[in-house]
Design a protein around this motif. Sequence first.
Motif, mmCIF file in Angstrom:
data_model
loop_
_atom_site.group_PDB
_atom_site.id
_atom_site.type_symbol
_atom_site.label_atom_id
_atom_site.label_comp_id
_atom_site.label_asym_id
_atom_site.label_seq_id
_atom_site.Cartn_x
_atom_site.Cartn_y
_atom_site.Cartn_z
ATOM 1 N N THR A 117 0.812 -1.226 0.000
ATOM 2 C CA THR A 117 0.000 0.000 0.000
ATOM 3 C C THR A 117 0.840 1.268 0.000
ATOM 4 O O THR A 117 0.392 2.307 -0.471
ATOM 5 C CB THR A 117 -0.942 0.031 1.219
ATOM 6 N N SER A 118 2.057 1.194 0.556
ATOM 7 C CA SER A 118 2.943 2.356 0.567
ATOM 8 C C SER A 118 4.343 1.904 0.961
ATOM 9 O O SER A 118 4.552 0.754 1.340
ATOM 10 C CB SER A 118 2.443 3.435 1.538
ATOM 11 N N ARG A 119 5.264 2.858 0.858
ATOM 12 C CA ARG A 119 6.634 2.624 1.304
ATOM 13 C C ARG A 119 7.028 3.727 2.265
ATOM 14 O O ARG A 119 6.375 4.765 2.351
ATOM 15 C CB ARG A 119 7.591 2.600 0.116
ATOM 16 N N ARG A 120 8.146 3.512 2.947
ATOM 17 C CA ARG A 120 8.684 4.512 3.859
ATOM 18 C C ARG A 120 10.202 4.478 3.740
ATOM 19 O O ARG A 120 10.776 3.526 3.205
ATOM 20 C CB ARG A 120 8.248 4.231 5.297
ATOM 21 N N VAL A 121 10.853 5.514 4.251
ATOM 22 C CA VAL A 121 12.308 5.537 4.332
ATOM 23 C C VAL A 121 12.672 5.432 5.807
ATOM 24 O O VAL A 121 12.207 6.225 6.633
ATOM 25 C CB VAL A 121 12.904 6.824 3.716
ATOM 26 N N ASP A 122 13.484 4.421 6.120
ATOM 27 C CA ASP A 122 14.004 4.247 7.475
ATOM 28 C C ASP A 122 15.445 4.742 7.517
ATOM 29 O O ASP A 122 16.149 4.716 6.511
ATOM 30 C CB ASP A 122 13.976 2.771 7.880
ATOM 31 N N VAL A 123 15.869 5.162 8.702
ATOM 32 C CA VAL A 123 17.248 5.625 8.909
ATOM 33 C C VAL A 123 17.810 4.966 10.163
ATOM 34 O O VAL A 123 17.079 4.718 11.130
ATOM 35 C CB VAL A 123 17.307 7.170 9.037
ATOM 36 N N VAL A 139 14.067 13.141 13.857
ATOM 37 C CA VAL A 139 14.313 11.810 14.408
ATOM 38 C C VAL A 139 15.677 11.818 15.083
ATOM 39 O O VAL A 139 16.658 12.296 14.506
ATOM 40 C CB VAL A 139 14.293 10.754 13.271
ATOM 41 N N THR A 140 15.753 11.286 16.299
ATOM 42 C CA THR A 140 17.032 11.115 16.971
ATOM 43 C C THR A 140 17.637 9.805 16.492
ATOM 44 O O THR A 140 17.022 8.744 16.627
ATOM 45 C CB THR A 140 16.855 11.086 18.503
ATOM 46 N N LEU A 141 18.831 9.899 15.904
ATOM 47 C CA LEU A 141 19.451 8.690 15.351
ATOM 48 C C LEU A 141 19.751 7.674 16.436
ATOM 49 O O LEU A 141 20.144 8.014 17.549
ATOM 50 C CB LEU A 141 20.750 9.039 14.625
ATOM 51 N N SER A 142 19.577 6.411 16.061
ATOM 52 C CA SER A 142 19.956 5.289 16.913
ATOM 53 C C SER A 142 20.485 4.184 16.008
ATOM 54 O O SER A 142 20.498 4.330 14.788
ATOM 55 C CB SER A 142 18.767 4.803 17.751
ATOM 56 N N THR A 143 20.879 3.091 16.603
ATOM 57 C CA THR A 143 21.416 1.981 15.817
ATOM 58 C C THR A 143 20.320 1.045 15.320
ATOM 59 O O THR A 143 20.615 0.017 14.725
ATOM 60 C CB THR A 143 22.456 1.192 16.632
ATOM 61 N N THR A 144 19.067 1.390 15.563
ATOM 62 C CA THR A 144 17.934 0.635 15.012
ATOM 63 C C THR A 144 17.182 1.518 14.026
ATOM 64 O O THR A 144 17.172 2.745 14.143
ATOM 65 C CB THR A 144 16.971 0.156 16.116
ATOM 66 N N ASP A 145 16.536 0.883 13.048
ATOM 67 C CA ASP A 145 15.800 1.618 12.017
ATOM 68 C C ASP A 145 14.663 2.428 12.618
ATOM 69 O O ASP A 145 13.955 1.949 13.509
ATOM 70 C CB ASP A 145 15.225 0.646 10.982
ATOM 71 N N GLN A 146 14.524 3.662 12.113
ATOM 72 C CA GLN A 146 13.416 4.547 12.483
ATOM 73 C C GLN A 146 12.877 5.194 11.219
ATOM 74 O O GLN A 146 13.640 5.524 10.310
ATOM 75 C CB GLN A 146 13.909 5.641 13.427
ATOM 76 N N GLU A 147 11.600 5.416 11.193
ATOM 77 C CA GLU A 147 10.959 6.027 10.026
ATOM 78 C C GLU A 147 11.274 7.517 9.967
ATOM 79 O O GLU A 147 11.075 8.241 10.931
ATOM 80 C CB GLU A 147 9.453 5.814 10.132
ATOM 81 N N LYS A 175 20.493 14.327 15.424
ATOM 82 C CA LYS A 175 19.116 14.296 14.927
ATOM 83 C C LYS A 175 19.117 14.587 13.434
ATOM 84 O O LYS A 175 19.989 15.299 12.933
ATOM 85 C CB LYS A 175 18.254 15.328 15.650
ATOM 86 N N VAL A 176 18.125 14.038 12.739
ATOM 87 C CA VAL A 176 17.963 14.303 11.313
ATOM 88 C C VAL A 176 16.485 14.557 11.046
ATOM 89 O O VAL A 176 15.614 13.946 11.671
ATOM 90 C CB VAL A 176 18.503 13.149 10.439
ATOM 91 N N LYS A 177 16.252 15.479 10.137
ATOM 92 C CA LYS A 177 14.888 15.777 9.717
ATOM 93 C C LYS A 177 14.862 15.847 8.200
ATOM 94 O O LYS A 177 15.703 16.503 7.585
ATOM 95 C CB LYS A 177 14.411 17.108 10.298
ATOM 96 N N ALA A 178 13.901 15.156 7.609
ATOM 97 C CA ALA A 178 13.676 15.242 6.169
ATOM 98 C C ALA A 178 12.627 16.323 5.932
ATOM 99 O O ALA A 178 11.603 16.363 6.612
ATOM 100 C CB ALA A 178 13.181 13.902 5.617
ATOM 101 N N SER A 179 12.898 17.186 4.973
ATOM 102 C CA SER A 179 11.937 18.250 4.652
ATOM 103 C C SER A 179 10.749 17.668 3.901
ATOM 104 O O SER A 179 10.758 16.505 3.496
ATOM 105 C CB SER A 179 12.613 19.308 3.771
#
Length: 187
Positions: A90-96, A129-137, A108-112
């Motif tokens: 139904t959709s996709r997302r980008v994880d970091v 999003v606060t970066l961590s060693t696990t995937d976050q949307e 921290k990273v923010k996508a515009s």
Amino acid sequence: MKKIISLATVVICAFNIANAQDTNSDNHQITVVVPNIALLDIEPGTAATRNFTSTFSQPIPLEAGEKISDADDNDDLWINYSSILPTAVTSRRVDVKASALPEGVTIKVKASAAAAGGAGTKGSSAGEVTLSTTDQEVISGIGSAYTGTGVNNGHQLTYSFEALDTDYEDLRAKNTTVTVTYTLVDN
């Protein structure tokens, strides 16, 4: 009798010829194949232009008792993607995620919001999003879309760096290389 057999042969041949003639319509099938596409890259396109250093000690405290200044934000990078969804998605997302994090430092990273280029259902920023060693949307709701390529297309990334008072005791004077990985994921 010969005439009857000859006449029957002519009638049968004429009937077969009449059945073999074309009609006023015909058809054939075309199979149209639209591929499943999930491509993502970070722009500018070379490691030499997208890798950067973030330094906390600029300016270095000049007075005893002062805290180091947070490193400057970096907004030089852009995420571009091309996506054509398969039927069951139904959709996709980008994880970091980050490979490692320096002690005492919050990254921290923010996508515009998606830039105006491209077409389709481009994704929405998930906020900072606060970066961590696990995937976050970091970007959600991507449908069949393309962003355009290069800088100023897709989603601009803004990195910020903090040495929080609550983590200050964990700071160590060293260089830590952090590999940040973005992945286009099916929902």
